[in-house]
Scaffold this active site. Structure first.
Site, mmCIF file in Angstrom:
data_model
loop_
_atom_site.group_PDB
_atom_site.id
_atom_site.type_symbol
_atom_site.label_atom_id
_atom_site.label_comp_id
_atom_site.label_asym_id
_atom_site.label_seq_id
_atom_site.Cartn_x
_atom_site.Cartn_y
_atom_site.Cartn_z
ATOM 1 N N ARG A 198 9.330 -17.051 -1.647
ATOM 2 C CA ARG A 198 10.679 -16.455 -1.692
ATOM 3 C C ARG A 198 11.670 -17.334 -2.460
ATOM 4 O O ARG A 198 12.435 -16.808 -3.272
ATOM 5 C CB ARG A 198 11.166 -16.115 -0.280
ATOM 6 C CG ARG A 198 10.469 -14.862 0.203
ATOM 7 C CD ARG A 198 10.818 -14.395 1.572
ATOM 8 N NE ARG A 198 10.148 -13.114 1.790
ATOM 9 C CZ ARG A 198 9.799 -12.634 2.979
ATOM 10 N NH1 ARG A 198 10.056 -13.312 4.073
ATOM 11 N NH2 ARG A 198 9.195 -11.464 3.077
ATOM 12 N N ASP A 200 7.324 -18.469 2.678
ATOM 13 C CA ASP A 200 8.296 -19.569 2.698
ATOM 14 C C ASP A 200 8.279 -20.312 1.360
ATOM 15 O O ASP A 200 9.267 -20.922 0.956
ATOM 16 C CB ASP A 200 7.985 -20.560 3.832
ATOM 17 C CG ASP A 200 8.038 -19.883 5.198
ATOM 18 O OD1 ASP A 200 8.588 -18.771 5.278
ATOM 19 O OD2 ASP A 200 7.523 -20.467 6.163
ATOM 20 N N GLU A 243 0.854 -1.190 0.000
ATOM 21 C CA GLU A 243 0.000 0.000 0.000
ATOM 22 C C GLU A 243 0.890 1.239 0.000
ATOM 23 O O GLU A 243 2.088 1.137 0.312
ATOM 24 C CB GLU A 243 -0.872 0.007 1.268
ATOM 25 C CG GLU A 243 -1.798 -1.188 1.341
ATOM 26 C CD GLU A 243 -2.652 -1.187 2.611
ATOM 27 O OE1 GLU A 243 -2.528 -0.253 3.425
ATOM 28 O OE2 GLU A 243 -3.439 -2.138 2.757
ATOM 29 N N PRO A 244 0.316 2.408 -0.283
ATOM 30 C CA PRO A 244 1.160 3.622 -0.308
ATOM 31 C C PRO A 244 1.915 3.829 1.005
ATOM 32 O O PRO A 244 3.046 4.300 1.003
ATOM 33 C CB PRO A 244 0.142 4.738 -0.553
ATOM 34 C CG PRO A 244 -0.989 4.087 -1.257
ATOM 35 C CD PRO A 244 -1.061 2.684 -0.739
ATOM 36 N N ALA A 287 2.525 1.276 3.243
ATOM 37 C CA ALA A 287 3.014 -0.008 3.779
ATOM 38 C C ALA A 287 3.687 -0.817 2.681
ATOM 39 O O ALA A 287 3.018 -1.383 1.810
ATOM 40 C CB ALA A 287 1.848 -0.800 4.375
ATOM 41 N N GLY A 288 5.011 -0.823 2.724
ATOM 42 C CA GLY A 288 5.785 -1.614 1.767
ATOM 43 C C GLY A 288 6.475 -2.727 2.522
ATOM 44 O O GLY A 288 5.886 -3.783 2.790
ATOM 45 N N GLU A 333 8.657 -9.270 -2.904
ATOM 46 C CA GLU A 333 8.618 -10.385 -1.937
ATOM 47 C C GLU A 333 9.600 -10.143 -0.786
ATOM 48 O O GLU A 333 10.139 -11.090 -0.219
ATOM 49 C CB GLU A 333 8.910 -11.729 -2.611
ATOM 50 C CG GLU A 333 7.828 -12.233 -3.540
ATOM 51 C CD GLU A 333 6.539 -12.557 -2.813
ATOM 52 O OE1 GLU A 333 5.572 -11.794 -2.980
ATOM 53 O OE2 GLU A 333 6.496 -13.544 -2.065
ATOM 54 N N GLY A 334 9.836 -8.880 -0.458
ATOM 55 C CA GLY A 334 10.753 -8.527 0.641
ATOM 56 C C GLY A 334 12.091 -8.116 0.087
ATOM 57 O O GLY A 334 12.752 -8.902 -0.602
ATOM 58 N N THR A 335 12.501 -6.883 0.391
ATOM 59 C CA THR A 335 13.764 -6.372 -0.163
ATOM 60 C C THR A 335 14.963 -7.110 0.442
ATOM 61 O O THR A 335 14.838 -7.813 1.448
ATOM 62 C CB THR A 335 13.933 -4.866 0.154
ATOM 63 O OG1 THR A 335 14.030 -4.722 1.585
ATOM 64 C CG2 THR A 335 12.787 -4.021 -0.372
HETATM 65 C C1 LIG Z 1 7.605 -4.066 -10.277
HETATM 66 C C2 LIG Z 1 7.071 -4.311 -8.911
HETATM 67 C C3 LIG Z 1 6.182 -5.343 -8.710
HETATM 68 C C4 LIG Z 1 5.629 -5.567 -7.444
HETATM 69 N N1 LIG Z 1 4.703 -6.572 -7.279
HETATM 70 C C5 LIG Z 1 4.056 -6.660 -6.099
HETATM 71 C C6 LIG Z 1 2.944 -7.554 -5.951
HETATM 72 O O1 LIG Z 1 2.589 -8.317 -6.863
HETATM 73 N N2 LIG Z 1 2.266 -7.529 -4.777
HETATM 74 C C7 LIG Z 1 2.614 -6.705 -3.741
HETATM 75 O O2 LIG Z 1 1.946 -6.735 -2.718
HETATM 76 N N3 LIG Z 1 3.687 -5.883 -3.842
HETATM 77 C C8 LIG Z 1 4.390 -5.828 -4.985
HETATM 78 N N4 LIG Z 1 5.445 -4.949 -5.111
HETATM 79 C C9 LIG Z 1 5.824 -4.114 -3.969
HETATM 80 C C10 LIG Z 1 7.104 -4.559 -3.323
HETATM 81 O O3 LIG Z 1 6.906 -5.763 -2.615
HETATM 82 C C11 LIG Z 1 7.569 -3.388 -2.421
HETATM 83 O O4 LIG Z 1 8.037 -2.385 -3.299
HETATM 84 C C12 LIG Z 1 8.638 -3.808 -1.463
HETATM 85 O O5 LIG Z 1 8.093 -4.608 -0.453
HETATM 86 C C13 LIG Z 1 9.304 -2.597 -0.799
HETATM 87 O O6 LIG Z 1 8.373 -1.715 -0.285
HETATM 88 P P1 LIG Z 1 8.474 -0.146 -0.613
HETATM 89 O O7 LIG Z 1 8.595 -0.005 -2.076
HETATM 90 O O8 LIG Z 1 7.337 0.537 0.058
HETATM 91 O O9 LIG Z 1 9.837 0.322 0.031
HETATM 92 P P2 LIG Z 1 10.100 0.706 1.553
HETATM 93 O O10 LIG Z 1 9.520 -0.305 2.466
HETATM 94 O O11 LIG Z 1 9.690 2.131 1.743
HETATM 95 O O12 LIG Z 1 11.677 0.593 1.602
HETATM 96 C C14 LIG Z 1 12.555 1.561 1.040
HETATM 97 C C15 LIG Z 1 13.980 1.118 1.350
HETATM 98 O O13 LIG Z 1 14.185 1.065 2.778
HETATM 99 C C16 LIG Z 1 14.643 -0.225 3.168
HETATM 100 N N5 LIG Z 1 14.081 -0.580 4.464
HETATM 101 C C17 LIG Z 1 12.778 -0.566 4.834
HETATM 102 N N6 LIG Z 1 12.636 -0.980 6.116
HETATM 103 C C18 LIG Z 1 13.879 -1.292 6.557
HETATM 104 C C19 LIG Z 1 14.406 -1.789 7.785
HETATM 105 N N7 LIG Z 1 13.621 -2.060 8.809
HETATM 106 N N8 LIG Z 1 15.737 -1.984 7.878
HETATM 107 C C20 LIG Z 1 16.561 -1.714 6.825
HETATM 108 N N9 LIG Z 1 16.118 -1.225 5.649
HETATM 109 C C21 LIG Z 1 14.808 -1.033 5.505
HETATM 110 C C22 LIG Z 1 14.153 -1.154 2.078
HETATM 111 O O14 LIG Z 1 14.925 -2.322 2.005
HETATM 112 C C23 LIG Z 1 14.303 -0.285 0.833
HETATM 113 O O15 LIG Z 1 15.629 -0.330 0.392
HETATM 114 C C24 LIG Z 1 6.032 -4.752 -6.352
HETATM 115 C C25 LIG Z 1 6.958 -3.724 -6.542
HETATM 116 C C26 LIG Z 1 7.467 -3.482 -7.804
HETATM 117 C C27 LIG Z 1 8.440 -2.358 -7.970
#
Ligand SMILES: Cc1cc2nc3c(=O)[nH]c(=O)nc-3n(C[C@H](O)[C@H](O)[C@H](O)COP(=O)(O)OP(=O)(O)OC[C@H]3O[C@@H](n4cnc5c(N)ncnc54)[C@H](O)[C@@H]3O)c2cc1C
Length: 402
Positions: free
Chosen positions: A256, A253, A136-137, A139-140, A379-381
């Site tokens: 990933r 699980d 969500e906007p 919640a990533g 699926e988790g950065t």
């Molecule tokens: C092409 C594409 C396809 C996608 N497909 C899907 C999908 O099918 N379904 C879905 O639900 N989502 C999807 N996503 C979303 C994706 O899972 C999120 O972008 C991802 O989880 C990261 O969230 P965010 O972009 O809000 O970044 P943020 O959570 O804002 O993170 C920004 C940066 O901060 C770092 N960070 C955040 N928290 C911490 C911490 N505690 N410690 C250290 N570093 C941290 C992150 O690693 C990242 O580098 C997709 C995204 C893209 C770009």
């Protein structure tokens, strides 16, 4: 270099997937990279073929995920099904990862359904294409902070909220939406709901333009009084505060290692192409001589290949553990972290080694370097996977290590 043999029973699947990658994906790879948002219609026939392959065997060739067996008491998967899916995904992504992500009925939502759906839900939603909507906007990475709500109203849940970055969101038949039954109860109240794409309460807001995987559509949705039957809730409706996020996280699980497998496939594509280009340039890669006494380009290649092999082993290990009913959260995160980072490093390293050939649009190396980055994000950065690994190794909770 480690030469792991593919078990005999998986060889036909790997060979079929490689054939698809070579004959179907590669020839249209650039076409749909350029024509972003256009549906790759060539995949329809292929998807039917893969359905046939999956019906005829225990193995999956795409990203459809695996089902935990009911009734055997230990929640075990069909032995080999995770591993075969991983092997199939590697081959297909050697062809094109954006096209794999566009394959009908092979979405990450399908993995969630396959992993946790009841038999009735499987019957109702089986054979359909399912996307996954968690992000969500606001919640990533911190998916526990999602704001979308699901309120029970008679025999229906009413969903309200906003979802962004939904892979296959425009093309899928279903979207598995994460929503909270009660935001005051925290992460334990987060459940997943199957929403039909045709549901008038789920409005497509926009499609994103992206750096890579441009063949795959990425959608944003607004959920406005979106009504779904009570039976659309995946798993148990109970809010078990003790179990916390465990239920919802279980699907990771399974998924990933699949994303790690995608990274392995893209990296191998880059390495294979680079090996060929180096050979054409007269650079010999010798596995019987230390890397340091070889041509600098060969030494760099060997270094990248070792990184690739390490990621591949971790990925196969995570899938093997799931197949054998062993908890694999740690290994799934290790594999995803290592493979995501390796894929970005290796694909860019290959662009570097091949010089202008690597950077130009006549070849696919530049495209693979662009496609790679998402595998280190969704699926988790990378950072989140490392955090999960650290928590597990140090025995810390998410509240203790943030
Ligand atoms: C092409 C594409 C396809 C996608 N497909 C899907 C999908 O099918 N379904 C879905 O639900 N989502 C999807 N996503 C979303 C994706 O899972 C999120 O972008 C991802 O989880 C990261 O969230 P965010 O972009 O809000 O970044 P943020 O959570 O804002 O993170 C920004 C940066 O901060 C770092 N960070 C955040 N928290 C911490 C911490 N505690 N410690 C250290 N570093 C941290 C992150 O690693 C990242 O580098 C997709 C995204 C893209 C770009």
């Amino acid at each position: 270099m480690i030469n792991l043999e593919i078990p005999k029973k998986f060889r036909p699947l790997v060979s079929q997937a490689n054939q698809v990658a070579t004959e179907v994906f590669r020839p249209i790879s650039r076409k749909y990279d350029v024509a972003e948002h256009e549906y790759p219609k060539e995949l329809d026939m292929l998807a039917s073929l893969i359905d046939g392959m999956n019906e005829g065997s225990d193995s999956g060739a795409g990203a459809a995920g695996v089902r935990r067996e009911e009734g055997d008491g230990d929640g075990k998967n069909r032995n080999g099904s995770n591993l075969s899916t991983v092997l199939g995904v590697i081959e297909l992504c050697w062809g094109d990862v954006g096209l794999l992500l566009s394959m009908p009925r092979q979405g990450l939502g399908n993995s969630a359904i396959a992993s946790v759906a009841t038999d009735e839900q499987l019957e109702r939603y089986g054979g359909k294409w399912a996307a996954m909507a968690i992000t969500e906007p606001e919640a990533g990475s911190d998916s526990a902070s999602i704001r979308t709500t699901a309120e029970l109203d008679g025999d229906e849940y009413v969903l309200n909220g906003e979802k962004i970055y939904v892979t296959s969101g425009e093309r899928a038949d279903l979207v598995v939406v994460w929503a909270s039954l009660d935001r005051s109860k925290g992460r334990a109240a987060i459940k997943s709901f199957i929403v039909e794409r045709s549901n008038p309460g789920m409005k497509l807001d926009r499609l994103e333009h992206k750096l890579g995987i441009r063949a795959s559509d990425t959608a944003a949705f607004i959920l406005e009084d979106c009504r779904v039957p009570k039976e659309a809730l995946l798993g148990s409706p109970e809010i078990d505060v003790k179990q916390g996020f465990g239920g919802a996280m279980q699907t990771f699980d399974n998924t990933r290692p699949l994303v790690a497998a995608m990274a392995i496939g893209v990296a191998r594509a880059s390495l294979d192409e680079t090996r060929m280009r180096l050979a054409e340039a007269g650079v010999k890669i010798d596995y019987s001589t230390p890397a340091l006494s070889q041509h600098a380009a060969a030494a760099r290649f060997l270094e990248m290949e070792a990184d690739y092999e390490a990621a591949r082993l971790l990925t196969l290990h995570a899938a093997w553990m799931a197949d054998n009913g062993r908890p694999n959260s740690l290994q799934a995160s290790m594999a995803k972290a290592k493979a995501g980072r390796m894929c970005v490093d290796v694909s860019l390293g290959c662009v570097e080694l091949c010089g202008s050939l690597g950077y130009g649009e006549n070849e696919l190396l530049e495209k693979w370097a662009r496609d790679a980055k998402i595998l280190d994000i969704f699926e988790g950065t990378q950072q989140i996977q490392l955090l999960i690994v650290a928590r597990q190794l140090l025995g810390k909770t998410s509240a203790e290590l943030k």
